[in-house]
Enzyme design. Sequence first.
Site: not given
Ligand code: C5P
Length: 239
Positions: A59-60, A62, A64
């Site tokens: 999950d990066l 991107l 740009d």
């Molecule tokens: O600990 P928790 O279940 O809240 O972690 C959720 C993961 O999903 C984390 O890595 C967070 O960065 C990611 N995430 C999120 N909401 C988003 C996109 C990604 O919580 N909309």
Amino acid sequence: MKPVFIALDFVDAPTALKFLEPFKDVKPLAVKVGMELFYREGSIIIEALRDQDIDVFLDLKLHDIPHTVLQAAKQIGQLNVQFTTVHSLGGSEMIKAARRGLNEGAKQAGVDAPQLLAVTQLTSTSEEQLHDEELVPVSMAESVSHLAKIASQSGADGVISSALENDLIHQAVSEEFKCINPGIRLPNNSVDDQKRVVTPTRAFELDTSGIVVGRSITQSDNPVKTYKDIYNAVNGGIK
Ligand code: C5P
């Protein structure tokens, strides 16, 4: 089956791999590697996970110019990960470049190309911010479904969304378009910094394509049991 991606929000590879040790006989197993871990360890952590036959969602997010995204996506395509992300706000040309880069990288490495997921509006963006900072005149719901449509038309396989948006997105795009949902909590968990959370069972009812779970598993007293319970629930089994 709908995957449960354990969010490996750890500072380094030894901590992440130590956490995964009790999972060595658990199949299927899928994890999400985000910026924190990847910026520290790079492709070494991905290789270590793939060597253990663990599915990886890199999950990066991107965002740009299309050429830079194309080149970055070629690198990601070679890593043999199963999912990766772009910001749909980068536009259709950028999303198409990501899709092309992933396909070319994967072909070069002789592996399957990752599925491409798009972030529509970040769940941390409020309706006020959308209007007052980004000067977007439409509602959050309209923006999310519009961006999901653009992502789909540009070669994305799905979006990251709140489970509460799945219906809206499926209606705007198609039932097949994947909605991968973070913001998951067990009934007895604290909500932490998440705002709108649902349980794994509710995510199943809301037609999720898969969920991302961090702290409910990583901070559980018995992470393997919690993972299995969540996996069953999100696949329509136990509550
Ligand atoms: O600990 P928790 O279940 O809240 O972690 C959720 C993961 O999903 C984390 O890595 C967070 O960065 C990611 N995430 C999120 N909401 C988003 C996109 C990604 O919580 N909309």
